[in-house]
Write a protein that holds these residues in place. Sequence first.
Motif, PDB file in Angstrom:
ATOM      1  N   LEU A   3       0.829  -1.202   0.000  1.00  0.00           N
ATOM      2  CA  LEU A   3       0.000   0.000   0.000  1.00  0.00           C
ATOM      3  C   LEU A   3       0.866   1.256   0.000  1.00  0.00           C
ATOM      4  N   LEU A   4       1.949   1.238   0.762  1.00  0.00           N
ATOM      5  CA  LEU A   4       2.846   2.396   0.787  1.00  0.00           C
ATOM      6  C   LEU A   4       3.551   2.563  -0.551  1.00  0.00           C
ATOM      7  N   ALA A   5       3.906   1.453  -1.182  1.00  0.00           N
ATOM      8  CA  ALA A   5       4.553   1.521  -2.488  1.00  0.00           C
ATOM      9  C   ALA A   5       3.627   2.141  -3.530  1.00  0.00           C
ATOM     10  N   VAL A   6       2.353   1.751  -3.500  1.00  0.00           N
ATOM     11  CA  VAL A   6       1.378   2.323  -4.425  1.00  0.00           C
ATOM     12  C   VAL A   6       1.227   3.819  -4.176  1.00  0.00           C
ATOM     13  N   GLU A   7       1.143   4.216  -2.926  1.00  0.00           N
ATOM     14  CA  GLU A   7       1.005   5.634  -2.584  1.00  0.00           C
ATOM     15  C   GLU A   7       2.242   6.417  -3.029  1.00  0.00           C
ATOM     16  N   ALA A   8       3.423   5.866  -2.789  1.00  0.00           N
ATOM     17  CA  ALA A   8       4.658   6.552  -3.185  1.00  0.00           C
ATOM     18  C   ALA A   8       4.742   6.704  -4.699  1.00  0.00           C
ATOM     19  N   ALA A   9       4.394   5.628  -5.423  1.00  0.00           N
ATOM     20  CA  ALA A   9       4.421   5.698  -6.888  1.00  0.00           C
ATOM     21  C   ALA A   9       3.439   6.752  -7.393  1.00  0.00           C
ATOM     22  N   GLY A  10       2.286   6.873  -6.710  1.00  0.00           N
ATOM     23  CA  GLY A  10       1.308   7.873  -7.090  1.00  0.00           C
ATOM     24  C   GLY A  10       1.799   9.290  -6.900  1.00  0.00           C
ATOM     25  N   ARG A  11       2.799   9.463  -6.051  1.00  0.00           N
ATOM     26  CA  ARG A  11       3.407  10.783  -5.845  1.00  0.00           C
ATOM     27  C   ARG A  11       4.598  11.016  -6.769  1.00  0.00           C
ATOM     28  N   GLY A  12       4.820  10.076  -7.679  1.00  0.00           N
ATOM     29  CA  GLY A  12       5.920  10.235  -8.617  1.00  0.00           C
ATOM     30  C   GLY A  12       7.255   9.749  -8.090  1.00  0.00           C
ATOM     31  N   MET A  13       7.247   9.020  -6.969  1.00  0.00           N
ATOM     32  CA  MET A  13       8.487   8.502  -6.403  1.00  0.00           C
ATOM     33  C   MET A  13       8.807   7.151  -7.033  1.00  0.00           C
ATOM     34  N   SER A  14      10.071   6.864  -7.176  1.00  0.00           N
ATOM     35  CA  SER A  14      10.526   5.572  -7.688  1.00  0.00           C
ATOM     36  C   SER A  14      10.622   4.594  -6.516  1.00  0.00           C
ATOM     37  N   VAL A  15       9.947   3.454  -6.624  1.00  0.00           N
ATOM     38  CA  VAL A  15       9.956   2.448  -5.568  1.00  0.00           C
ATOM     39  C   VAL A  15      10.890   1.330  -5.996  1.00  0.00           C
ATOM     40  N   ARG A  16      11.945   1.121  -5.214  1.00  0.00           N
ATOM     41  CA  ARG A  16      12.984   0.164  -5.586  1.00  0.00           C
ATOM     42  C   ARG A  16      13.243  -0.814  -4.444  1.00  0.00           C
ATOM     43  N   ALA A  17      13.670  -2.031  -4.796  1.00  0.00           N
ATOM     44  CA  ALA A  17      14.086  -2.999  -3.790  1.00  0.00           C
ATOM     45  C   ALA A  17      15.453  -2.604  -3.243  1.00  0.00           C
ATOM     46  N   ALA A  18      15.689  -2.904  -1.975  1.00  0.00           N
ATOM     47  CA  ALA A  18      16.915  -2.458  -1.309  1.00  0.00           C
ATOM     48  C   ALA A  18      18.179  -2.991  -1.979  1.00  0.00           C
ATOM     49  N   TYR A 214      -1.494  -1.569   9.584  1.00  0.00           N
ATOM     50  CA  TYR A 214      -2.817  -2.099   9.922  1.00  0.00           C
ATOM     51  C   TYR A 214      -3.884  -1.406   9.063  1.00  0.00           C
ATOM     52  N   ALA A 215      -4.870  -0.753   9.691  1.00  0.00           N
ATOM     53  CA  ALA A 215      -5.937  -0.110   8.911  1.00  0.00           C
ATOM     54  C   ALA A 215      -5.765   1.407   8.847  1.00  0.00           C
ATOM     55  N   CYS A 216      -4.546   1.876   9.033  1.00  0.00           N
ATOM     56  CA  CYS A 216      -4.266   3.314   8.934  1.00  0.00           C
ATOM     57  C   CYS A 216      -4.350   3.785   7.484  1.00  0.00           C
ATOM     58  N   ASP A 217      -4.509   5.081   7.298  1.00  0.00           N
ATOM     59  CA  ASP A 217      -4.522   5.699   5.974  1.00  0.00           C
ATOM     60  C   ASP A 217      -3.116   5.629   5.384  1.00  0.00           C
ATOM     61  N   PRO A 218      -2.902   4.893   4.281  1.00  0.00           N
ATOM     62  CA  PRO A 218      -1.546   4.751   3.732  1.00  0.00           C
ATOM     63  C   PRO A 218      -0.884   6.080   3.376  1.00  0.00           C
ATOM     64  N   ALA A 219      -1.665   7.049   2.911  1.00  0.00           N
ATOM     65  CA  ALA A 219      -1.088   8.342   2.533  1.00  0.00           C
ATOM     66  C   ALA A 219      -0.488   9.042   3.749  1.00  0.00           C
ATOM     67  N   ARG A 220      -1.203   8.988   4.882  1.00  0.00           N
ATOM     68  CA  ARG A 220      -0.700   9.639   6.084  1.00  0.00           C
ATOM     69  C   ARG A 220       0.443   8.841   6.701  1.00  0.00           C
ATOM     70  N   VAL A 221       0.374   7.511   6.591  1.00  0.00           N
ATOM     71  CA  VAL A 221       1.495   6.686   7.053  1.00  0.00           C
ATOM     72  C   VAL A 221       2.752   7.060   6.284  1.00  0.00           C
ATOM     73  N   LEU A 222       2.617   7.194   4.975  1.00  0.00           N
ATOM     74  CA  LEU A 222       3.781   7.524   4.149  1.00  0.00           C
ATOM     75  C   LEU A 222       4.367   8.877   4.551  1.00  0.00           C
ATOM     76  N   ASP A 223       3.518   9.841   4.874  1.00  0.00           N
ATOM     77  CA  ASP A 223       4.026  11.146   5.319  1.00  0.00           C
ATOM     78  C   ASP A 223       4.959  10.982   6.519  1.00  0.00           C
ATOM     79  N   VAL A 224       4.561  10.121   7.445  1.00  0.00           N
ATOM     80  CA  VAL A 224       5.368   9.911   8.650  1.00  0.00           C
ATOM     81  C   VAL A 224       6.643   9.144   8.322  1.00  0.00           C
ATOM     82  N   VAL A 225       6.528   8.111   7.488  1.00  0.00           N
ATOM     83  CA  VAL A 225       7.691   7.305   7.121  1.00  0.00           C
ATOM     84  C   VAL A 225       8.736   8.142   6.393  1.00  0.00           C
ATOM     85  N   LEU A 226       8.296   9.020   5.508  1.00  0.00           N
ATOM     86  CA  LEU A 226       9.247   9.845   4.754  1.00  0.00           C
ATOM     87  C   LEU A 226      10.069  10.735   5.685  1.00  0.00           C
TER      88      LEU A 226
END
Length: 245
Positions: A3-18, A214-226
Amino acid sequence: MELLAVEAAGRGMSVRAAEEPGLTGPVHWYGGPVAGARLAGRLGFALLEPTDGWLAELPREFTGRQVRAGTVADARSIDRPTFVKPPRDKSFPAGVYSDGSRLPSSLDPATPVLLSEVVTFAAEYRLFLLEGRIATASRYAVFGRLDPRPLGSDRADRITAARITEFIDRLVAAAGDTLPSAVVVDVGQLLDPRRPGRRWAVVEANMAWFSHAYACDPARVLDVVLRAAGPRDYMRPRDAVFERC
């Protein structure tokens, strides 16, 4: 993670494996602490996390139980049921140990642990905090059993959300400078036989970049993770003391 990967890609971010060849910084990170620590220097990101003893240093007003920081050597000497957990990594299963002999024999005696009085949480909630405010929240367990549910989906949940917000506001006012600006705090409704009803208590604090949404909003989770795991050059000065070493 998906879910976070989808949200990040939607923001134009490149999602890559470590471990993908040719990966260069600056980057943000979401994943495990071992790989994160190995890659942070090369890729230039800083990992923010609470200190090992944060929960043990909180006033009982916020923990609702006795919690102390120690080592595996200390835990091996316990002679009564005690909740024992590693403060940051998942180096052994957290749980109630009837005595110290039940801990895995392979553990280094110097390994840090948190030792807590055994209590019962009626319900537990995951909160992603950004600058001391709740960015998004989710229930994740009921009486210790996994049961995710978005917070605020009906009237009862909205009342619960308001009570959690009030508790977090008090916590941040008392101890906000002891947490990074982006972090996960789990709280729960504590059943206390000595006091009628239920009251709120901190379960633990965790690094946002290695916490289930869990059932948190992925967009807001991503804000915190970034914020919690991003380029070191962008790290706020107050967060420097919380960088994982």
